[in-house]
Design a protein around this motif. Structure first.
Motif, PDB file in Angstrom:
ATOM      1  N   CYS A  75      39.709  48.311  38.928  1.00  0.00           N
ATOM      2  CA  CYS A  75      38.374  47.735  38.946  1.00  0.00           C
ATOM      3  C   CYS A  75      37.831  47.714  40.369  1.00  0.00           C
ATOM      4  O   CYS A  75      38.490  47.234  41.283  1.00  0.00           O
ATOM      5  CB  CYS A  75      38.434  46.309  38.388  1.00  0.00           C
ATOM      6  SG  CYS A  75      36.843  45.478  38.399  1.00  0.00           S
ATOM      7  N   HIS A  78      37.163  43.859  41.283  1.00  0.00           N
ATOM      8  CA  HIS A  78      38.181  42.921  40.809  1.00  0.00           C
ATOM      9  C   HIS A  78      38.188  41.599  41.583  1.00  0.00           C
ATOM     10  O   HIS A  78      38.287  40.531  40.987  1.00  0.00           O
ATOM     11  CB  HIS A  78      39.569  43.563  40.852  1.00  0.00           C
ATOM     12  CG  HIS A  78      40.595  42.745  40.148  1.00  0.00           C
ATOM     13  ND1 HIS A  78      41.375  41.820  40.783  1.00  0.00           N
ATOM     14  CD2 HIS A  78      40.929  42.698  38.833  1.00  0.00           C
ATOM     15  CE1 HIS A  78      42.167  41.246  39.905  1.00  0.00           C
ATOM     16  NE2 HIS A  78      41.917  41.753  38.715  1.00  0.00           N
ATOM     17  N   LEU A  81      35.036  39.430  40.319  1.00  0.00           N
ATOM     18  CA  LEU A  81      34.674  39.473  38.900  1.00  0.00           C
ATOM     19  C   LEU A  81      33.853  38.260  38.461  1.00  0.00           C
ATOM     20  O   LEU A  81      32.819  38.419  37.816  1.00  0.00           O
ATOM     21  CB  LEU A  81      35.928  39.595  38.027  1.00  0.00           C
ATOM     22  CG  LEU A  81      36.532  40.992  37.958  1.00  0.00           C
ATOM     23  CD1 LEU A  81      37.896  40.954  37.292  1.00  0.00           C
ATOM     24  CD2 LEU A  81      35.601  41.941  37.221  1.00  0.00           C
TER      25      LEU A  81
END
Length: 135
Positions: A75, A78, A81
């Motif tokens: 991601c 990440h 998030l």
């Protein structure tokens, strides 16, 4: 004529496994229920749909990679998030289903681009996650 049943053990004579364990079992029987994203080909980020809500900042169809997903199957946001509107990603737990399906099906790069593979992975992930959650 009498037959005698002979009991054998895989534990050397005079030695017993530690209390609560039998030989051949891992120390933590739930260890395989932990997600290990380093051994997964981003199945949850691709196979699962997202619906714009308090948990996800966008709509995403099942079988399409999340726009935040990088080529490395990691991601790109990440560390942010929650701040970027994806607390659902933080809370999601596949219970180890992702790495098991990746290994079992030999999933590699661009797996979602092949219709038969994408369908098999999506189905296997749903089934494996449900089974893992029950365990």
């Amino acid at each position: 004529m009498r037959h005698h049943l002979r009991v054998t053990s895989s534990t050397p004579a005079g030695r017993r496994p530690p209390a609560g364990r039998t030989t051949g079992q891992p120390a933590d029987p739930r260890a395989d229920l932990r997600a290990d994203c380093s051994r997964c080909a981003a199945l949850c980020c691709t196979a699962l749909p997202l619906t714009a809500s308090a948990d996800f900042a966008l709509d995403k169809d099942a079988g399409r990679p999340c726009p935040n997903l990088r080529d490395s199957f990691r991601c790109g946001i990440h560390a942010q998030l929650r701040e970027r509107g994806f607390p659902g990603c933080v809370a999601f737990d596949c219970f180890g289903a992702g790495q098991r399906v990746t290994a079992a099906l030999g999933v590699g790069a661009d797996w979602w681009r092949e219709a038969g593979t994408a369908e098999a992975v999506t189905t296997a992930l749903a089934v494996q996650r449900a089974l893992s959650e029950l365990r």
